[in-house]
Structures are given as C-alpha cells and as structure tokens.
Scaffold this active site. Structure first.
Site, PDB file in Angstrom:
ATOM      1  CE  LYS A  13      -2.084  -1.078   3.910  1.00  0.00           C
ATOM      2  NZ  LYS A  13      -1.429  -2.374   4.207  1.00  0.00           N
ATOM      3  NE  ARG A  88      -4.833  -1.249   9.981  1.00  0.00           N
ATOM      4  CZ  ARG A  88      -3.807  -0.758   9.303  1.00  0.00           C
ATOM      5  NH1 ARG A  88      -3.845   0.449   8.803  1.00  0.00           N
ATOM      6  NH2 ARG A  88      -2.742  -1.490   9.129  1.00  0.00           N
ATOM      7  NE  ARG A 122       7.547  -2.435   6.533  1.00  0.00           N
ATOM      8  CZ  ARG A 122       6.233  -2.591   6.393  1.00  0.00           C
ATOM      9  NH1 ARG A 122       5.598  -1.912   5.478  1.00  0.00           N
ATOM     10  NH2 ARG A 122       5.581  -3.396   7.185  1.00  0.00           N
ATOM     11  NE  ARG A 152       5.803  -0.276   9.974  1.00  0.00           N
ATOM     12  CZ  ARG A 152       4.691  -0.355   9.279  1.00  0.00           C
ATOM     13  NH1 ARG A 152       4.587   0.312   8.146  1.00  0.00           N
ATOM     14  NH2 ARG A 152       3.690  -1.075   9.694  1.00  0.00           N
ATOM     15  NE  ARG A 163       1.764  -4.720  11.153  1.00  0.00           N
ATOM     16  CZ  ARG A 163       2.825  -4.455  10.389  1.00  0.00           C
ATOM     17  NH1 ARG A 163       4.023  -4.863  10.756  1.00  0.00           N
ATOM     18  NH2 ARG A 163       2.683  -3.788   9.277  1.00  0.00           N
TER      19      ARG A 163
HETATM   20  P1  AP5 Z   1       4.784  -1.509   1.878  1.00  0.00           P
HETATM   21  O1  AP5 Z   1       4.456  -0.679   0.703  1.00  0.00           O
HETATM   22  O2  AP5 Z   1       5.475  -0.855   3.017  1.00  0.00           O
HETATM   23  O3  AP5 Z   1       3.466  -2.284   2.393  1.00  0.00           O
HETATM   24  P2  AP5 Z   1       2.188  -1.757   3.182  1.00  0.00           P
HETATM   25  O4  AP5 Z   1       1.011  -2.427   2.570  1.00  0.00           O
HETATM   26  O5  AP5 Z   1       2.192  -0.277   3.256  1.00  0.00           O
HETATM   27  O6  AP5 Z   1       2.451  -2.453   4.574  1.00  0.00           O
HETATM   28  P3  AP5 Z   1       2.280  -1.871   6.045  1.00  0.00           P
HETATM   29  O7  AP5 Z   1       3.054  -2.805   6.912  1.00  0.00           O
HETATM   30  O8  AP5 Z   1       2.618  -0.427   6.098  1.00  0.00           O
HETATM   31  O9  AP5 Z   1       0.783  -2.076   6.297  1.00  0.00           O
HETATM   32  P4  AP5 Z   1       0.035  -2.005   7.604  1.00  0.00           P
HETATM   33  O10 AP5 Z   1      -1.319  -1.808   7.119  1.00  0.00           O
HETATM   34  O11 AP5 Z   1       0.244  -3.167   8.495  1.00  0.00           O
HETATM   35  O12 AP5 Z   1       0.750  -0.811   8.424  1.00  0.00           O
HETATM   36  P5  AP5 Z   1       0.286   0.663   8.797  1.00  0.00           P
HETATM   37  O13 AP5 Z   1       1.484   1.490   8.845  1.00  0.00           O
HETATM   38  O14 AP5 Z   1      -0.849   1.076   7.974  1.00  0.00           O
HETATM   39  O15 AP5 Z   1       5.628  -2.761   1.352  1.00  0.00           O
HETATM   40  C1  AP5 Z   1       6.190  -3.678   2.247  1.00  0.00           C
HETATM   41  C2  AP5 Z   1       7.587  -4.098   1.743  1.00  0.00           C
HETATM   42  O16 AP5 Z   1       7.460  -4.785   0.519  1.00  0.00           O
HETATM   43  C3  AP5 Z   1       8.551  -2.937   1.447  1.00  0.00           C
HETATM   44  O17 AP5 Z   1       9.845  -3.336   1.793  1.00  0.00           O
HETATM   45  C4  AP5 Z   1       8.428  -2.717  -0.050  1.00  0.00           C
HETATM   46  O18 AP5 Z   1       9.600  -2.183  -0.625  1.00  0.00           O
HETATM   47  C5  AP5 Z   1       8.157  -4.137  -0.536  1.00  0.00           C
HETATM   48  N1  AP5 Z   1       7.280  -4.179  -1.715  1.00  0.00           N
HETATM   49  C6  AP5 Z   1       6.142  -3.467  -1.918  1.00  0.00           C
HETATM   50  N2  AP5 Z   1       5.574  -3.808  -3.086  1.00  0.00           N
HETATM   51  C7  AP5 Z   1       6.376  -4.783  -3.632  1.00  0.00           C
HETATM   52  C8  AP5 Z   1       6.317  -5.551  -4.844  1.00  0.00           C
HETATM   53  N3  AP5 Z   1       5.315  -5.396  -5.735  1.00  0.00           N
HETATM   54  N4  AP5 Z   1       7.300  -6.456  -5.068  1.00  0.00           N
HETATM   55  C9  AP5 Z   1       8.322  -6.635  -4.166  1.00  0.00           C
HETATM   56  N5  AP5 Z   1       8.443  -5.930  -3.022  1.00  0.00           N
HETATM   57  C10 AP5 Z   1       7.474  -5.025  -2.758  1.00  0.00           C
HETATM   58  O19 AP5 Z   1      -0.257   0.427  10.301  1.00  0.00           O
HETATM   59  C11 AP5 Z   1       0.618   0.108  11.345  1.00  0.00           C
HETATM   60  C12 AP5 Z   1      -0.136   0.048  12.663  1.00  0.00           C
HETATM   61  O20 AP5 Z   1      -0.726   1.337  12.954  1.00  0.00           O
HETATM   62  C13 AP5 Z   1      -1.318  -0.940  12.705  1.00  0.00           C
HETATM   63  O21 AP5 Z   1      -0.901  -2.234  13.039  1.00  0.00           O
HETATM   64  C14 AP5 Z   1      -2.198  -0.300  13.797  1.00  0.00           C
HETATM   65  O22 AP5 Z   1      -1.686  -0.586  15.079  1.00  0.00           O
HETATM   66  C15 AP5 Z   1      -2.009   1.197  13.550  1.00  0.00           C
HETATM   67  N6  AP5 Z   1      -3.031   1.751  12.634  1.00  0.00           N
HETATM   68  C16 AP5 Z   1      -2.814   2.293  11.395  1.00  0.00           C
HETATM   69  N7  AP5 Z   1      -3.967   2.686  10.833  1.00  0.00           N
HETATM   70  C17 AP5 Z   1      -4.952   2.402  11.742  1.00  0.00           C
HETATM   71  C18 AP5 Z   1      -6.360   2.547  11.735  1.00  0.00           C
HETATM   72  N8  AP5 Z   1      -7.001   3.082  10.671  1.00  0.00           N
HETATM   73  N9  AP5 Z   1      -7.047   2.123  12.823  1.00  0.00           N
HETATM   74  C19 AP5 Z   1      -6.425   1.588  13.895  1.00  0.00           C
HETATM   75  N10 AP5 Z   1      -5.083   1.401  13.956  1.00  0.00           N
HETATM   76  C20 AP5 Z   1      -4.358   1.811  12.891  1.00  0.00           C
HETATM   77 MG    MG Z   2       2.270   1.123   4.861  1.00  0.00          MG
END
Ligand code: AP5
Ligand code: MG
Length: 205
Positions: A13, A88, A122, A152, A163
């Site tokens: 994402k 979410r 990552r 992270r 997660r």
């Molecule tokens: P990346 O692009 O970083 O993936 P992502 O989908 O953004 O993964 P996240 O871990 O950020 O998602 P998340 O939803 O768990 O975390 P968030 O920060 O939102 O890609 C991952 C890796 O793969 C990278 O190394 C990249 O280079 C590689 N990659 C990408 N695409 C690729 C491809 N096509 N081929 C090869 N490699 C590739 O949330 C974190 C925490 O915050 C949650 O757990 C929760 O506690 C809290 N939180 C956030 N939002 C909310 C909400 N709305 N409500 C409640 N809690 C929340």
């Molecule tokens: Mg992300």
C-alpha cells in the site's frame, strides 16, 4: 479523486501510494505514518498509540478517527486525497462515508507467502514515510530525502503474525463493503512494483 488503498500488512500500500500521489498530485494520508510521527514527536496520542501498534493491534477508533477528521479538513485535500491504512474496520468505514465520498477503493490482492518475505526486508524513512526494501536501498538511505532508513518496530515476526490476524478479522471484510458500494478495484499485488503500478493507473483511467 478520493482514493482508498487497502490490503494486508506488507501488501504494498505505502509503496504504491507514494507513486500514485506523485503522479496525481494528491496528498498521501497514511494513518500508520501519522501515528508513527506522533510517536517520534512524543505526543500524548503517540504514547497511547504505541502500546497498540507494538502489539500489532488496532489503535482505538476514537483516536484514529479524530486524526483523520482533522487531516481531511486541510486545504490540500480539496482536490482529492489517498487514504492508506484507513478505514480498517466497518466502524471507521461508516464514519468516513459520512464525511467524504470515496471514488475508488483500490485493493492490493497479495499472497501471504510474498508478504512475509517483503516485511522481513522492509526499510522505512522515519522522516518522510518512504517505504523500500533492504535489497533496493543498499546504502541504507532514503532516496526521497536522504534520511537514514530504519526497521519498523512492528515488523518483528510475532507482531507481524498478530497484524495479519487482525487484518483478516477486521479489515478484510471491507473488500466486500466497498464492492457492495460499486467502487472496488482489485489489483494483483504479487507482481513487480512497476507492474502493480501500471495496473493501478490503467484502472484509474
Ligand atoms: P509496503 O508498501 O510498506 O506495504 P504496506 O502495505 O504499506 O504495509 P504496512 O506494513 O505499512 O501495512 P500495515 O497496514 O500493516 O501498516 P500501517 O502502517 O498502515 O511494502 C512492504 C515491503 O514490501 C517494502 O519493503 C516494499 O519495498 C516491498 N514491496 C512493496 N511492493 C512490492 C512488490 N510489488 N514487489 C516486491 N516488493 C514489494 O499500520 C501500522 C499500525 O498502525 C497498525 O498495526 C495499527 O496498530 C495502527 N493503525 C494504522 N492505521 C490504523 C487505523 N485506521 N485504525 C487503527 N489502527 C491503525
Ligand atoms: Mg504502509
């Protein structure tokens, strides 16, 4: 255009959001990045959110909803925005639906076996939120702003497992939710970064 990007943790994402927002000149609003910024700045919200994030749980709705409501009022959201990591769960989606119209809900459909490997390598920028991998950023520096990249806190294996569980239980049902609203666009997230992006751009046109 008001866009939501959805998908499992590590589905890509953040990576795609940066590319989409650059091309369409819309702000990238990532609740995860906003929460991590609050943690880094030592705010009260950051202190409350950290316990949940480090355990791989969702931060309580009232905290995240307030954050998003506030952010969407900013001037730069007038011509559209991309929400990454929000909503979410159904309660957050219902609140969002009352504030703004969603034009497209992009769902990155990425296999679990790809996700584990991606999350292990990552690297993220603590300053601008740029997300990359150890393989792509061999010098350990952010290619957008030059900051030193970090791992992270919630990318430890046991936290990742939680997660993914939380995602399956609470967030995955939003795929059907947005399908029923007629705005869902599913993209194959198992391809290379550039191929995923090409499919997204083709769908947005
Ligand atoms: P990346 O692009 O970083 O993936 P992502 O989908 O953004 O993964 P996240 O871990 O950020 O998602 P998340 O939803 O768990 O975390 P968030 O920060 O939102 O890609 C991952 C890796 O793969 C990278 O190394 C990249 O280079 C590689 N990659 C990408 N695409 C690729 C491809 N096509 N081929 C090869 N490699 C590739 O949330 C974190 C925490 O915050 C949650 O757990 C929760 O506690 C809290 N939180 C956030 N939002 C909310 C909400 N709305 N409500 C409640 N809690 C929340
Ligand atoms: Mg992300």
């Amino acid at each position: 255009m008001n866009i939501i990007i959805m998908g499992a943790p590590g589905s890509g994402k953040g990576t795609q959001a940066v590319m989409i927002c650059k091309a369409h000149k819309i702000p990238h609003i990532s609740t995860g990045d906003l929460l991590r910024k609050n943690i880094a700045d030592g705010t009260e919200l950051g202190k409350q959110a950290k316990t949940y994030m480090d355990a791989g749980k969702l931060v309580p709705d009232e905290l995240v909803v307030a954050l998003i409501e506030d952010r969407l009022k900013a001037d730069d959201c007038k011509n559209g925005f991309l929400l990454d990591g929000f909503p979410r769960n159904k309660a957050q989606a219902d609140v969002l639906g009352k504030i703004v119209k969603t034009d497209v809900a992009l769902y990155l459909d990425t296999d679990l076996n790809k996700i584990a490997a991606r999350m292990a390598s990552r690297r993220v920028c603590p300053k601008c939120g740029y997300s990359t991998s150890a393989e792509l950023a061999k010098d350990g520096k952010c290619k957008e702003c030059g900051e030193t990249l970090i791992i992270r806190d919630d990318d430890k294996l046991e936290v990742v497992e939680n997660r993914l569980k939380v995602y399956a239980e609470q967030s995955a049902p939003l795929i059907e939710y947005y399908k029923a609203k007629g705005v869902l666009v599913t993209v194959n997230g198992n391809q290379t970064i550039d191929d995923v992006y090409a499919d997204i751009e083709a769908a947005l046109k």
